[in-house]
Motif scaffolding. Structure first.
Motif, short mmCIF file in Angstrom:
data_model
loop_
_atom_site.label_atom_id
_atom_site.label_comp_id
_atom_site.label_asym_id
_atom_site.label_seq_id
_atom_site.Cartn_x
_atom_site.Cartn_y
_atom_site.Cartn_z
N SER B 341 0.71 -1.29 0.02
CA SER B 341 -0.13 -0.02 -0.06
C SER B 341 0.93 1.27 0.19
CB SER B 341 -1.09 0.12 1.15
OG SER B 341 -0.67 0.64 2.21
N ILE B 342 2.05 1.26 0.88
CA ILE B 342 2.80 2.67 0.67
C ILE B 342 3.54 2.63 -0.34
CG2 ILE B 342 5.03 3.27 1.77
CD1 ILE B 342 4.31 1.98 4.46
N PHE B 343 3.80 1.61 -1.32
CA PHE B 343 4.47 1.44 -2.72
C PHE B 343 3.47 2.33 -3.50
CE2 PHE B 343 5.20 -0.23 -6.66
CZ PHE B 343 6.59 0.13 -6.78
N VAL B 344 2.08 1.80 -3.65
CA VAL B 344 1.47 2.21 -4.50
C VAL B 344 0.89 3.44 -4.20
CG1 VAL B 344 -0.96 1.85 -5.27
CG2 VAL B 344 0.50 0.00 -5.04
N THR B 345 0.66 4.05 -2.80
CA THR B 345 0.35 5.56 -2.65
C THR B 345 1.48 6.41 -3.04
OG1 THR B 345 0.87 5.00 -0.14
CG2 THR B 345 -1.67 5.05 -0.92
N ALA B 346 2.56 5.62 -2.59
CA ALA B 346 3.74 6.94 -2.85
C ALA B 346 3.95 7.11 -4.54
CB ALA B 346 5.19 6.16 -2.29
N ILE B 347 3.71 6.22 -5.12
CA ILE B 347 4.12 6.19 -6.56
C ILE B 347 3.06 7.24 -7.17
CG2 ILE B 347 4.04 4.99 -8.72
CD1 ILE B 347 6.70 4.51 -7.48
N SER B 348 1.78 6.56 -6.81
CA SER B 348 0.77 7.59 -7.47
C SER B 348 0.94 8.59 -6.88
CB SER B 348 -0.60 6.87 -7.11
OG SER B 348 -0.68 6.39 -6.13
N GLY B 349 0.94 9.13 -5.54
CA GLY B 349 1.12 10.55 -5.14
C GLY B 349 2.07 11.38 -5.65
N PHE B 350 3.20 10.64 -5.93
CA PHE B 350 4.34 11.49 -6.63
C PHE B 350 3.91 11.92 -8.25
CE2 PHE B 350 6.78 10.44 -2.83
CZ PHE B 350 7.16 11.77 -2.42
N SER B 351 3.15 10.97 -8.55
CA SER B 351 2.83 11.10 -9.98
C SER B 351 1.95 12.37 -10.16
CB SER B 351 1.83 9.81 -10.86
OG SER B 351 2.99 8.59 -10.43
N GLY B 352 0.69 12.22 -8.91
CA GLY B 352 0.02 13.30 -9.24
C GLY B 352 0.58 14.46 -8.92
N LEU B 353 1.51 14.56 -7.93
CA LEU B 353 2.53 15.85 -7.48
C LEU B 353 3.28 16.41 -9.07
CD1 LEU B 353 3.51 17.67 -5.36
CD2 LEU B 353 5.40 16.12 -5.19
N ILE B 354 3.86 15.40 -9.60
CA ILE B 354 4.61 15.81 -10.75
C ILE B 354 3.77 16.40 -11.87
CG2 ILE B 354 6.46 14.94 -12.63
CD1 ILE B 354 7.46 13.05 -10.42
N LEU B 355 2.82 15.58 -12.15
CA LEU B 355 1.89 16.16 -12.95
C LEU B 355 1.16 17.48 -12.94
CD1 LEU B 355 0.44 15.28 -15.82
CD2 LEU B 355 -1.62 14.40 -14.20
N SER B 356 0.79 17.74 -11.67
CA SER B 356 0.04 19.00 -11.40
C SER B 356 1.27 20.21 -11.30
CB SER B 356 -0.40 18.76 -10.08
OG SER B 356 0.19 18.42 -9.21
N MET B 357 2.55 19.96 -10.99
CA MET B 357 3.61 20.78 -10.91
C MET B 357 3.89 21.15 -12.23
SD MET B 357 4.68 21.26 -7.34
CE MET B 357 6.37 21.99 -7.75
N ALA B 358 3.98 20.18 -13.11
CA ALA B 358 4.14 20.43 -14.42
C ALA B 358 3.27 21.28 -15.23
CB ALA B 358 4.28 19.11 -15.41
N ILE B 359 1.81 20.91 -14.71
CA ILE B 359 0.87 21.95 -15.46
C ILE B 359 0.95 23.27 -15.00
CG2 ILE B 359 -1.78 22.31 -15.56
CD1 ILE B 359 -2.08 19.30 -15.83
N LEU B 360 1.18 23.36 -13.75
CA LEU B 360 1.33 24.76 -13.12
C LEU B 360 2.51 25.58 -13.79
CD1 LEU B 360 0.61 24.62 -9.31
CD2 LEU B 360 -0.79 25.57 -11.25
N GLU B 361 3.69 24.63 -13.89
CA GLU B 361 4.88 25.30 -14.56
C GLU B 361 4.54 25.77 -16.13
OE1 GLU B 361 8.13 25.95 -13.68
OE2 GLU B 361 7.30 26.02 -11.75
N VAL B 362 3.96 24.77 -16.82
CA VAL B 362 3.63 25.06 -18.14
C VAL B 362 2.50 26.27 -18.41
CG1 VAL B 362 2.99 24.26 -20.49
CG2 VAL B 362 4.52 22.91 -18.71
N VAL B 363 1.42 26.11 -17.94
CA VAL B 363 0.31 26.99 -17.90
C VAL B 363 0.39 28.24 -17.13
CG1 VAL B 363 -2.34 26.93 -17.68
CG2 VAL B 363 -1.14 24.85 -18.59
N GLY B 364 0.80 28.06 -16.03
CA GLY B 364 1.16 29.17 -14.92
C GLY B 364 1.26 30.56 -15.66
N PRO B 365 2.55 30.51 -16.17
CA PRO B 365 2.75 31.71 -16.72
C PRO B 365 2.23 32.34 -17.72
CG PRO B 365 4.85 30.55 -16.43
CD PRO B 365 3.47 29.44 -16.24
#
Lengths: 222, 416
Positions: B341-365
């Motif tokens: 469970s830790i493995f799955v939540t960590a991997i998917s949590g960081f995927s969500g983090l990276i995806l959303s940060m990437a969107i903010l980086e690209v779309v934000g400005p």
């Protein structure tokens, strides 16, 4: 589990030598499964002594019981109890995982035992792709893979038709011929006759304990 | 934890239960995703509002007189107040340390502005050099009114970009051209602009205050006092400091002009920092709201993960029984389920983090919405929420796993 305690076994006293093939018989409710569960350390007796290979078995913690089961005992269940998302080979290899056998060796050994029960070609199949008899043979291979001192079979033929039953009994007899100790719980007289010793239970006591002339199952198997 | 055999067993399980793994992962990843996007936009709104207030220097104040409304010391209400040079000088003398820049405005009345026989309809304002900083104006060409102009009563004018566009569009530069203001020729020496979209204040032509008073019968009259006050460490301190300065100044002006201390309407002060404080308070509330929604999202994520873990463990009770019959110790069962469970939540949590940060980086400005500027999120905050979710998932998974591992093997085997 219930609030009312019920005495199932009332004074059972017997010993079993290495290399024996014992049938425990009795009608339902006679306590034969309870006896097997106690022998298998899946359940604990309220009182009494149980010595396995000169080791006294009592006051077991779950961890200790798990160790003993892994080291001493192999189980064959009426409902097979295979893990449905693992292939035949992975199921057979599972007890070896808990013995900390390395993966490669585990797989080799699993294939070897599947070969012994005649299912080498089915190694990669899931349990759902196997017939009842094949499933039980996988279960027997799994029980034997850990090289236990005692093989405990709870109604191994209970879910099988008579032809498949005889095939499974043939396998059990062959394993016994190699010197393994086997206890079989059954309520079918013809299955009991294929063992070397029959213990009759009734209402929690032993009513009969006799050696029998073994009927070879091979003669029924074409 | 670094048992390679255990990991292989876990990967086997994950590979063969893809849907279950996917659903767990999705609820975690979407929780993190929504939180990061929300926090990003909260920050974006704060940036946006802060940017809107840059148009005028945020700590500038404007003072102008009206009529008195209360009778005081035998003087009738309704009396018009007229500010004078002396007032500005006295405030500079008494409270000169209280402000960074000070200036005045004098609007001569009934003046005619003519350029090459065309009558222009812009306002004339006499002022000093420091007004540029107070009004937060930039120079496009030439120079602003300076101290020499004021001292020598120079006949120079500074016009706005708007006037340059409307009047001098045929010329390369209006510098050196002459405007006729009520008969006197004023040389254009500079062009100024206002920050922001608002061109309302670009209607003015600035000339030196002394020239304005001298040439247009101003005497020592002035219309406005303008000050830029120093910024303090925090917004609250700046507001307190500003209020103190305004109070002292009003006390002096009331005293000088014979205005009742209770008469709030005679001397008016516009103080944008009060407005700014209201807006900043609003953005704080918005930020708080986004946090609230975000945390609720995380809680929903935790509940989702717990729920899935509960079902997973329930579904695997029989498997657990089989494993125990084959010699698995209770702790190895708990460990296996938790590690998965830790493995799955960590991997998917960081995927969500990276995806959303990437969107903010690209779309934000590239976001062009009023009051939203460059949405972004603090990485540490986002990272911590992932950790929180992973830990919560682990705790949520632990109890059912522990219970399942402590069920009697025989009961677990009977579970259908």
């Amino acid at each position: 589990m219930g609030s009312n305690s019920l005495h199932v076994l009332k004074g059972i006293n017997f010993s079993c030598e290495s290399g024996e093939l014992v049938a425990i018989m009795g009608s339902s409710g006679s306590g034969k499964s309870t006896l097997l569960n106690i022998l298998g350390m899946l359940d604990e007796a309220d009182s009494g002594e149980y010595t396995l290979d000169s080791v006294p078995i009592k006051n077991l913690t779950e961890t200790k019981a798990a160790q003993y089961r892994n080291k001493f005992l192999g189980f064959v269940f009426q409902s097979f109890n295979l893990i449905n998302y693992k292939s035949a080979m992975e199921n057979v290899a599972l007890p070896l995982y808990y013995q900390r056998v390395p993966r490669k060796e585990r797989q080799e050994k699993a294939i070897e035992y599947l070969d012994r029960v005649g299912l080498k070609e089915w190694a990669t199949h899931l349990p759902s792709e196997l017939s009842g008899g094949q499933k039980q043979r996988v279960a027997i291979a799994r029980a034997m893979a850990a090289e236990p001192k005692v093989l405990l079979a709870d109604e191994p033929t209970g879910a099988l038709d008579s032809k498949t039953s005889y095939e499974v009994m043939d396998l059990i007899q062959k394993i016994n011929d190699e010197g393994n100790t086997i206890l079989v719980v059954t309520h079918e007289p013809d299955i009991a006759e294929m063992c070397k010793r029959v213990i009759h239970l009734k209402d929690g006591v032993i009513v009969e304990d006799k050696k029998v002339e073994q009927v070879r199952a091979a003669q029924y198997v074409q | 934890m670094f048992d390679i055999e255990r990991w292989q067993e876990i990967f086997d399980t994950i590979r063969k239960n893809k849907l279950r793994t996917f659903l767990t992962g999705l609820s975690v990843a979407s929780g993190i995703f929504i939180l990061v996007i929300l926090l990003g936009f909260g920050q974006g709104m704060q940036n946006g509002i802060a940017a809107e207030f840059k148009e005028d220097a945020a700590t500038s104040i404007w003072v102008w007189p009206r009529r008195t409304t209360i009778e005081y010391k035998g003087l009738n209400p309704g009396r018009r107040i007229q500010l004078r040079n002396e007032n500005f000088d006295a405030i500079a003398g008494q409270m000169g340390d209280g402000y960074e820049k000070g200036s005045v405005l004098y609007f001569p009345r009934d003046v005619k502005v003519v350029y090459k026989n065309d009558l222009l309809v812009y306002n004339i304002a006499g002022t000093t050099a420091d007004l540029q900083t107070i009004e937060n104006e930039y120079l496009s060409e030439g120079r602003y009114i300076n101290e020499t102009d004021v001292r020598t009563n120079a006949k120079v004018a500074v016009i706005s970009n708007k006037i340059k566009r409307e009047v001098f569009s045929k010329l390369d530069s209006p510098l050196g051209e002459y405007l006729n203001i009520s008969g006197a020729n004023f040389k254009v020496v500079g062009v100024f602009g206002e920050y922001g979209d608002d061109e309302g204040e670009e209607e003015r032509i600035f000339i030196p205050i002394t020239t304005a008073q001298l040439a247009f019968n101003g005497g020592d009259k002035i219309n406005n006092l303008n000050y830029l006050l120093p910024e303090q460490g925090s917004l609250d301190e700046t507001v307190a400091n500003t209020d103190k300065f305004i109070a002292e100044m009003k006390d002096y002006l009331h005293e000088y002009h014979g205005v009742s201390p209770e008469d709030d309407r005679a001397i008016r002060v516009w103080n944008p920092i009060e407005e700014a404080k209201r807006y900043y308070g609003l953005t704080n509330n918005i930020k708080f709201f986004f946090w609230f929604v975000g945390i609720c999202t995380i809680i929903a994520g935790v509940v989702g993960v717990s729920n899935i873990m509960l079902i997973v463990v329930k579904e695997r009770t029989r498997e657990i029984g089989i494993r125990k019959a084959l010699g698995a110790k209770p702790w190895s069962i708990v460990g296996m389920i938790l590690q998965e469970s830790i493995f799955v939540t960590a991997i998917s949590g960081f995927s969500g983090l990276i995806l959303s940060m990437a969107i903010l980086e690209v779309v934000g400005p590239n976001v062009e919405i009023d009051y939203v500027l460059n949405p972004s999120v603090n990485f540490t905050v986002a990272f911590s929420t992932v950790i929180v979710l992973v830990v919560a998932g682990a705790i949520a998974g632990f109890f059912p796993a522990w219970r399942a591992a402590s069920i009697h093997t025989i009961d677990a085997l009977r579970d259908e």
